[in-house]
Scaffold this motif. Sequence first.
Motif, PDB file in Angstrom:
ATOM      1  N   MET A 231       0.836  -1.239  -0.186  1.00 48.79           N
ATOM      2  CA  MET A 231       0.005   0.114  -0.019  1.00 48.79           C
ATOM      3  C   MET A 231       1.033   1.342   0.009  1.00 48.79           C
ATOM      4  O   MET A 231       0.466   2.264  -0.872  1.00 48.79           O
TER       5      MET A 231
ATOM      6  N   GLY B 188       0.266   5.131   3.298  1.00 45.53           N
ATOM      7  CA  GLY B 188       0.295   3.629   3.211  1.00 45.53           C
ATOM      8  C   GLY B 188      -0.234   2.913   4.699  1.00 45.53           C
ATOM      9  O   GLY B 188      -1.095   1.985   4.777  1.00 45.53           O
TER      10      GLY B 188
ATOM     11  N   SER C 239      -3.949   3.716   5.426  1.00 44.08           N
ATOM     12  CA  SER C 239      -4.878   2.954   4.413  1.00 44.08           C
ATOM     13  C   SER C 239      -4.749   1.527   5.400  1.00 44.08           C
ATOM     14  O   SER C 239      -5.857   0.756   4.794  1.00 44.08           O
TER      15      SER C 239
ATOM     16  N   LEU D  92      -8.341  -0.885  -1.343  1.00 42.31           N
ATOM     17  CA  LEU D  92      -7.780  -0.428  -2.392  1.00 42.31           C
ATOM     18  C   LEU D  92      -8.530   0.230  -3.488  1.00 42.31           C
ATOM     19  O   LEU D  92      -8.250   1.359  -4.220  1.00 42.31           O
TER      20      LEU D  92
END
Length: 190
Positions: A34, A44, A47, A89
């Motif tokens: 990520m 990242g 997330s 995603l």
Amino acid sequence: YCGGVPLVHKAQHQLMNDLIHSFLVAFGIIALIMTLVLRSLRAGLVSMIPNVFPALVVFGMMGWAGFEIEVGSMLTATAALGIAVDDTLHFIAAFGRGIRGGQSRRDAILTAYQRCGAAMIQTSMICGLGLLVFTFSPFAPIARFGWLMGAMLGTALVGDLLVLPAVLIGPIGRLFERHRKSDADHSLSR
């Protein structure tokens, strides 16, 4: 110590440690991917919030209610992590397209809901309901696995449809906005 009981106990203990280790390794690898996809360490890591949300909520509730976490239960954590990251995603990608298109974060979130919200709900329901079939198994670990996977997938959907947009619209969401805008500016200057 001799006999089968100590051997089974030691094997279960080792398997539980290996499953926890595999969850942490999977988390690390997914966080790295990520980070590479989003081209930002902070973005990242942020997330990953909706990706660990199901494990934290479901296992937290189990611990709070006094249920034992066993080998079959730990299997669900890594599987749910893998499924949750897919929806995360897709949502972040749709959000990023909206930001690059000049939308505000609020409008980009609405665009992400429109583009992938229905698909996220459908895949979670299909997988979750499909795994709930295992709850009818007479073998208790398999039945527990079915219930936990259903709960994990439902919680992952909540994480991706409620927690992730809340993170994106909040102050932390600026990480994604700045990153996406700088990508668009960089590509325009070429």
